[in-house]
Design an enzyme around this catalytic site. Structure first.
Site, short mmCIF file in Angstrom:
data_model
loop_
_atom_site.label_atom_id
_atom_site.label_comp_id
_atom_site.label_asym_id
_atom_site.label_seq_id
_atom_site.Cartn_x
_atom_site.Cartn_y
_atom_site.Cartn_z
N ARG A 105 0.88 -1.18 0.00
CA ARG A 105 0.00 0.00 0.00
C ARG A 105 0.91 1.22 0.00
NH1 ARG A 105 -5.43 1.44 3.33
NH2 ARG A 105 -6.18 0.05 1.68
N HIS A 132 -7.17 0.90 -6.62
CA HIS A 132 -7.43 0.03 -5.46
C HIS A 132 -8.13 -1.25 -5.97
CE1 HIS A 132 -7.80 -1.24 -1.46
NE2 HIS A 132 -8.72 -0.44 -0.98
N GLN A 135 -10.12 -3.88 -3.66
CA GLN A 135 -11.45 -3.48 -3.22
C GLN A 135 -12.50 -3.85 -4.26
OE1 GLN A 135 -12.33 -1.89 -0.13
NE2 GLN A 135 -14.33 -2.59 -0.86
N ASP A 220 -17.04 7.16 -1.90
CA ASP A 220 -15.81 7.02 -1.10
C ASP A 220 -15.59 8.35 -0.39
OD1 ASP A 220 -13.31 6.19 -0.15
OD2 ASP A 220 -12.29 6.34 -2.08
N CYS A 260 -16.46 1.64 0.21
CA CYS A 260 -15.31 0.79 0.53
C CYS A 260 -14.89 0.93 1.99
CB CYS A 260 -14.15 1.10 -0.41
SG CYS A 260 -13.46 2.76 -0.21
N ARG A 288 -13.61 -8.62 1.43
CA ARG A 288 -12.19 -8.38 1.21
C ARG A 288 -11.42 -9.66 1.57
NH1 ARG A 288 -10.09 -3.25 1.24
NH2 ARG A 288 -8.21 -4.32 0.55
N1 NVA Z 1 -9.75 6.82 -1.58
C1 NVA Z 1 -9.44 6.37 -0.24
C2 NVA Z 1 -9.70 4.90 -0.12
C3 NVA Z 1 -9.45 4.34 1.26
C4 NVA Z 1 -9.68 2.85 1.33
C5 NVA Z 1 -8.00 6.69 0.06
O1 NVA Z 1 -7.14 6.54 -0.82
O2 NVA Z 1 -7.72 7.14 1.17
N1 CP Z 2 -11.35 -0.14 2.13
C1 CP Z 2 -10.09 -0.24 2.57
O1 CP Z 2 -9.15 -0.48 1.83
O2 CP Z 2 -9.97 -0.04 3.92
P1 CP Z 2 -8.61 0.13 4.75
O3 CP Z 2 -8.04 1.49 4.40
O4 CP Z 2 -9.05 0.05 6.18
O5 CP Z 2 -7.66 -0.96 4.38
#
Ligand code: NVA
Ligand code: CP
Length: 307
Positions: A105, A132, A135, A220, A260, A288
Site C-alpha cells: 500500500r 485500489h 477493493q 468514497d 469501501c 475483502r
Molecule cells: N480513496 C481512499 C480509499 C481508502 C480505502 C484513500 O485513498 O484514502
Molecule cells: N477499504 C479499505 O481499503 O480499507 P482500509 O483502508 O481500512 O484498508
C-alpha cells in the site's frame, strides 16, 4: 526470473480470470462458514508493506494468509530501510528472495511497478494513489452474491475521481458494465483511465443524473490519504455530492449501495445511509477477506499444484 504474475491493476487479469477469482471467493467463504480447514498456502509467507494506514486491507490479508495455512509479515517503512531511502528495486530483490508474495500500500503507483519489475514473486496492489483493485474484487463479489451478474448493468460513482473511481473504470471494462461518474469540476478521474474505457464511462456533474436508474451506487471519502491539507476546500466543493436515501430513490428499485470504508457519516454519506436496506458496505468489507484469499490462491498456490 521476473516472470511472476502481479496484481497491480484489474487489467493484469483477463475478465475470465477475474470472474473465476470472485467465484472462488464465494466458495472459500462457504468453506470458512462451514468450518472446513483449507490450507493450500502452508509455509508460504506474504510480506505486507504499508506506507499508509489500513484496517480492512491489513486484516484481510493477514487473516487470509493465516486461514490458508501461511503467514503474513507486516512491514512499515518506519522500521525498515525502505523509510531510510534504500532503493525500492533493491528492496524488491531482497524481499522477494525470502517471501512468496508481497502486498504494497503506497502513494505513487510507480513504487508498485518498480517493485514488481524487480520482484521474483507476485506483487499485489493494496492501494496506490491511482488504483485500489483488491477493493473491486470484493465489490464485484458482493454484487454477484446479492444480484447476480453485473454485466450490462449501470453503475454510478459519486464524488471524487480518485483511486477507487479509477478502479471502477477498469471494472467497467473488465466486467462489462456502464459507469456514470458524477464529480465536481476539477475532480474528474485521470484522463488516461477514461480514454481506456471509451464510451463505457460517462462523466457528469449532477449526481441525480448519474444515479437515475442505476443498479449500483458507490462512493468514497472526499479526502483520500495523502490529501489531508485539502480537507476544508474539499468539504465545501463536494457538499452537493452527499449520497442520501433520497438520492438512492432515483436509482433502480433493486439498487445496491456500496462504500469501501472508512465512512464519514454526514460527509459523503448521510448519517443513516449505512443502515438503509440497500447498503451492503459490511458485506463488502467482509468480502475483502474471501476475495483476497482467492487472489492469493490464484497468484501463490499454482507452484504447488502438480503439473
Ligand atoms: N480513496 C481512499 C480509499 C481508502 C480505502 C484513500 O485513498 O484514502
Ligand atoms: N477499504 C479499505 O481499503 O480499507 P482500509 O483502508 O481500512 O484498508
Amino acid at each position: 526470473m521476473m516472470s511472476a504474475r502481479h496484481f497491480l491493476s484489474l487489467m493484469d487479469c483477463t475478465p475470465e480470470e477475474l470472474l473465476s477469482v470472485i467465484r472462488r471467493g464465494i466458495e472459500l467463504k462457504d468453506l470458512r462458514n462451514r468450518g472446513v480447514l483449507f490450507e493450500p498456502l502452508k509455509n508460504r509467507v506474504l510480506g505486507m508493506i504499508f506506507e499508509k494506514s489500513s484496517t480492512r486491507t491489513r486484516l484481510s490479508f493477514e487473516a487470509g494468509m493465516i486461514q490458508l495455512g501461511g503467514q503474513a509479515i507486516f512491514l512499515s517503512p518506519r522500521d525498515t530501510q525502505l523509510g531510510r531511502g534504500e532503493p525500492i528495486g533493491d528492496c524488491a530483490i531482497v524481499m522477494s528472495s525470502m517471501l512468496d508474495a508481497v502486498m504494497i500500500r503506497t502513494y505513487a503507483h510507480s513504487t508498485l511497478t518498480e517493485f514488481a519489475a524487480n520482484s521474483r514473486v507476485p506483487v499485489i496492489n493494496g492501494l496506490s494513489d491511482d488504483l485500489h483493485p483488491c477493493q473491486l474484487l470484493a465489490d464485484m463479489q458482493t454484487y454477484l452474491e446479492h444480484r447476480g451478474s453485473i454485466q450490462g448493468k449501470t453503475v454510478a460513482w459519486i464524488g471524487d475521481g480518485n483511486n477507487m473511481c479509477n478502479s471502477y473504470i477498469e471494472a467497467a471494462i473488465q466486467f462489462d458494465f456502464q459507469l456514470r461518474v458524477a464529480c465536481p469540476e476539477g475532480f474528474e478521474p485521470n484522463p488516461q483511465f477514461l480514454a481506456q474505457a471509451g464510451d463505457r464511462v460517462q462523466v457528469v456533474r449532477d449526481p441525480k443524473e448519474a444515479v437515475a436508474g442505476a443498479h449500483l451506487v458507490s462512493t468514497d471519502v472526499w479526502t483520500s490519504m495523502g490529501q489531508e491539507e485539502e480537507t476544508a476546500r474539499r468539504l465545501k466543493l463536494f457538499a452537493p455530492y452527499q449520497v442520501t436515501r433520497e438520492l438512492l430513490d432515483l436509482a433502480a428499485d433493486d439498487v445496491l449501495f456500496m462504500h469501501c470504508l472508512p465512512a464519514h457519516r454526514g460527509e459523503e454519506i448521510s448519517m443513516d445511509l449505512l443502515d438503509d436496506k440497500r447498503a451492503v458496505a459490511w458485506d463488502q468489507a467482509e468480502n475483502r477477506l474471501h476475495a483476497q484469499k482467492a487472489l492469493l490462491e490464484f497468484l501463490v498456490a499454482p507452484a504447488y499444484r502438480p503439473a
